[in-house]
Design a protein around this motif. Structure first.
Motif, PDB file in Angstrom:
ATOM      1  N   GLU A 545     -26.035  20.600 -31.481  1.00 59.28           N
ATOM      2  CA  GLU A 545     -26.025  20.087 -30.095  1.00 59.28           C
ATOM      3  C   GLU A 545     -25.080  20.742 -29.485  1.00 59.28           C
ATOM      4  N   ILE A 546     -25.531  21.155 -28.002  1.00 60.05           N
ATOM      5  CA  ILE A 546     -24.621  21.916 -27.067  1.00 60.05           C
ATOM      6  C   ILE A 546     -25.093  21.418 -25.776  1.00 60.05           C
ATOM      7  N   PRO A 547     -23.932  21.452 -24.774  1.00 60.97           N
ATOM      8  CA  PRO A 547     -24.069  21.073 -23.436  1.00 60.97           C
ATOM      9  C   PRO A 547     -25.286  21.523 -22.708  1.00 60.97           C
ATOM     10  N   VAL A 548     -26.163  20.660 -21.854  1.00 55.98           N
ATOM     11  CA  VAL A 548     -27.255  21.208 -21.265  1.00 55.98           C
ATOM     12  C   VAL A 548     -27.037  22.167 -20.198  1.00 55.98           C
ATOM     13  N   SER A 549     -25.436  22.279 -19.823  1.00 53.06           N
ATOM     14  CA  SER A 549     -25.264  23.382 -18.607  1.00 53.06           C
ATOM     15  C   SER A 549     -23.691  23.694 -18.692  1.00 53.06           C
ATOM     16  N   PRO A 550     -23.093  24.455 -18.085  1.00 52.72           N
ATOM     17  CA  PRO A 550     -21.547  25.012 -18.180  1.00 52.72           C
ATOM     18  C   PRO A 550     -20.822  23.814 -18.103  1.00 52.72           C
ATOM     19  N   THR A 551     -21.178  22.792 -17.191  1.00 50.50           N
ATOM     20  CA  THR A 551     -20.062  21.784 -16.551  1.00 50.50           C
ATOM     21  C   THR A 551     -20.624  20.371 -17.211  1.00 50.50           C
ATOM     22  N   SER A 552     -21.720  20.327 -17.926  1.00 54.88           N
ATOM     23  CA  SER A 552     -22.244  18.854 -18.171  1.00 54.88           C
ATOM     24  C   SER A 552     -21.587  18.428 -19.625  1.00 54.88           C
ATOM     25  N   GLU A 554     -23.411  15.880 -20.956  1.00 58.60           N
ATOM     26  CA  GLU A 554     -24.514  15.704 -21.617  1.00 58.60           C
ATOM     27  C   GLU A 554     -25.059  16.914 -22.566  1.00 58.60           C
ATOM     28  N   LYS A 555     -25.355  16.341 -23.937  1.00 62.32           N
ATOM     29  CA  LYS A 555     -25.728  17.384 -24.890  1.00 62.32           C
ATOM     30  C   LYS A 555     -27.251  17.305 -25.472  1.00 62.32           C
TER      31      LYS A 555
END
Length: 603
Positions: A545-552, A554-555
């Motif tokens: 799992e990775i973040p949904v955006s550079p600053t989020s 949420e993963k």
């Protein structure tokens, strides 16, 4: 006792244009089926129903032939379309064209074009009731899509044919007979020789006769062999929507043109694929739209000379060159044919395709260096979804060898093109083709090839020892005078240098953050994923799992079809790194290898 081989003529391409009722036994070259049920003392071509008996006088032969009335009857207009099936082969009914659930297995060798051709064939056969199997032992029909570019490619097919012959001999009589067919370039090159040499073959079909496959397969059901190797001047299969072999793949091939007019002296393609003809743009755009709707994230436009695309049927809709305006070639390049004028060109097609889905990557192969005018390069620079990964086949680094190859350029003009491309696309990735040991190549001329490999930053290459092919200009004009051991030694030197340079380029990418399209699990298992960057280099990353955006904060888990930013940590044959976050093509993320500092994220 030897078998007598008799030939009954089949209609092939003439089925909609000729009256078979008038001359049902006339021989048309290139299309035939072979009956093996009768016996005789020889295996020669036998046209007992075609040739006049030698015992008949000239007058008797003339009297027994067609009269003037027959010709007048033939030329009279008819309101009904002629039904040729029963005329030429009364035992072949429309019902026998159906697959009836029989399983077909595809064995594919060669280029991406062959993969796309199989998808066309599968669409045709699926439409008449065949099913597909991925296990050759479960097959009722085995079809081999072949390549003739080198002798080694054909040798692999002969070996597989021998294996299939064993399967055929072991086939239980309680099952439907196993049918074996050979398709593509090797079929076109060898034609009926294949049937004479390999008795286990049931059908042979060239690249332009795939629509005829249901009928050819029907003919084999009466213990006959069938062949159709007629080349076409206009067949592009524009009316066939290919069925992808791997429905789960996030990438797809789309054929935009067929054949080649370049006539390079070493190349068999113009003789096996025929003259260049471009597929109408409307049908290409429709296929790309359908693929986008199916979730495909990368399309590769295919053609033997893909960037010489010229569709003269759609200029009124999509622009293109004026009627009398010649093709725009790269500076210093020439062709062996008259310049083509007018039409919707490759830059116009690339423009329209790239507009369909901003989230779909666009690639194309295989191009010719001559067809890289500035309008193509500036379009690649402008559109974020057209990959800056260009295949520029050099073949040799020596101008004299290039002249003998009839490539249409010199070493100097090739290097000038490379420099010009890099001035417009600074982060472009190059790939190329090279041949070692072409006719008359000296050690000094080969050294020029090595120096070219050192000068151009290639990331990927396709390197081969020269293999002379019959029918080519080189076969007619030149002697294959470089000894095999010298060819192999030069190939080894070339490969080692190319590999070392490519590895050095990949090592420079360590620490960069790159945009990667995830394709699926890596070969090592589901713990790692495999994707490709804009340069078409494979990138391996952990499945997590990775973040949904550079600053989020949420993963979400990475899945095939996702675009992710990967920081490169290691390099070998491939790149390896850590996925940082999800992203898109259209949100302003640069397709350059190195991301701006403001967008970089550290693990």
């Amino acid at each position: 006792m030897n078998q007598k081989v008799t030939f009954q003529i089949v209609e092939g391409i003439f089925q909609r244009y000729c009256s078979w009722k008038l001359f049902p036994n006339v021989y048309y070259p290139g299309v035939r089926c072979i009956n093996r049920n009768r016996h005789s003392v020889d295996k020669s071509w036998h046209f007992s129903q075609i040739r006049c008996s030698s015992k008949l006088s000239g007058r008797e032969s003339f009297v027994n032939g067609p009269s003037l009335k027959d010709f007048i009857t033939s030329s009279a207009p008819s309101k009904q379309e002629i039904n040729t099936d029963d005329d030429i082969a009364p035992y072949v009914t429309q019902e026998s064209y159906k697959g009836l659930g029989r399983k077909v297995y595809f064995h594919i060798k060669g280029c991406q074009m062959n993969v796309n051709d199989v998808e066309v064939v599968w669409s045709i056969l699926k439409g008449v009731g065949f099913e597909r199997t991925e296990d050759v032992h479960h097959a009722d029909v085995i079809l081999m899509m072949t390549c003739s570019i080198r002798e080694k490619a054909e040798l692999k097919i002969w070996n597989f044919l021998e294996y299939c012959n064993g399967l055929k001999n072991k086939r239980p009589k309680s099952q439907v007979p196993l049918r074996i067919g050979l398709l593509g370039c090797m079929a076109e090159r060898l034609k009926e020789t294949l049937l004479d040499k390999e008795k286990s073959l049931d059908l042979v079909a060239g690249p332009d006769s795939y629509k005829d496959l249901p009928r050819l397969l029907a003919l084999t059901e009466n213990n006959q062999k069938a062949i159709n190797v007629l080349l076409s001047l206009d067949e592009t299969y524009a009316d066939i929507m290919p069925v992808r072999l791997n429905q789960d793949s996030v990438s797809a091939f789309v054929s935009i043109m067929r054949g080649c007019d370049n006539m390079c002296t070493y190349c068999i393609v113009p003789f096996t694929r025929g003259r260049e003809r471009s597929r109408p743009m409307d049908s290409i755009l429709e296929e790309v739209k359908q693929l986008s709707g199916q979730g495909v994230k990368e399309v590769t436009l295919l053609g033997q000379n893909v960037n010489s695309y010229c569709d003269k049927s759609s200029v009124s809709h999509y622009g293109g060159l004026d009627r009398d305006e010649p093709t725009h070639l790269a500076k210093g390049f020439k062709t062996v044919y008259k310049p083509k004028k007018g039409g919707t060109r490759f830059a116009d097609l690339l423009d329209q395709v790239s507009r369909i889905d901003p989230e779909m990557r666009i690639r194309f192969t295989s191009p010719h260096p001559k067809d890289f005018p500035d309008e193509v390069l500036h379009l690649i620079q402008e559109r974020s979804n057209i990959c800056s990964s260009l295949h520029i086949p050099a073949q040799s680094g020596n101008s004299d060898v290039l002249e003998r190859m009839r490539r249409g350029y010199t070493r100097e003009s090739y290097l000038e093109l490379i420099s010009h491309i890099r001035s417009i696309l600074p982060d472009v990735a190059f790939s190329s083709d090279f041949i070692a040991g072409f006719c008359g190549e000296t050690e000094q001329q080969f050294a020029d090839t090595l120096s070219l490999i050192n000068l151009v930053p290639y990331t990927t290459g396709f390197l081969f020892a020269y293999s002379m092919r019959e029918k080519t200009t080189a076969h007619r004009r030149y002697a294959d005078d470089v000894p095999e051991e010298v060819k192999l030694r030069r190939l080894k030197e070339m490969t080692e240098l190319f590999y070392a340079n490519a590895q050095a380029l990949k090592k420079k990418m360590i620490g960069e953050q790159q945009l990667v399209l995830v394709e699926g699990d890596s070969k090592r298992g589901s713990m790692d994923l495999k994707g490709r960057n804009d340069s078409n280099i494979i990138v391996i990353l952990p499945n997590k799992e990775i973040p949904v955006s550079p600053t989020s904060s949420e993963k979400s888990r990475i899945k095939p079809g996702d675009y992710v930013v990967v920081e490169i940590e290691r390099s070998a044959n491939v790149l390896m790194g850590q996925a940082l976050y999800h992203t898109t093509l259209s949100n302003g993320v640069s397709k350059n290898r190195t991301f701006p500092e403001s967008q970089q994220v550290r693990v």
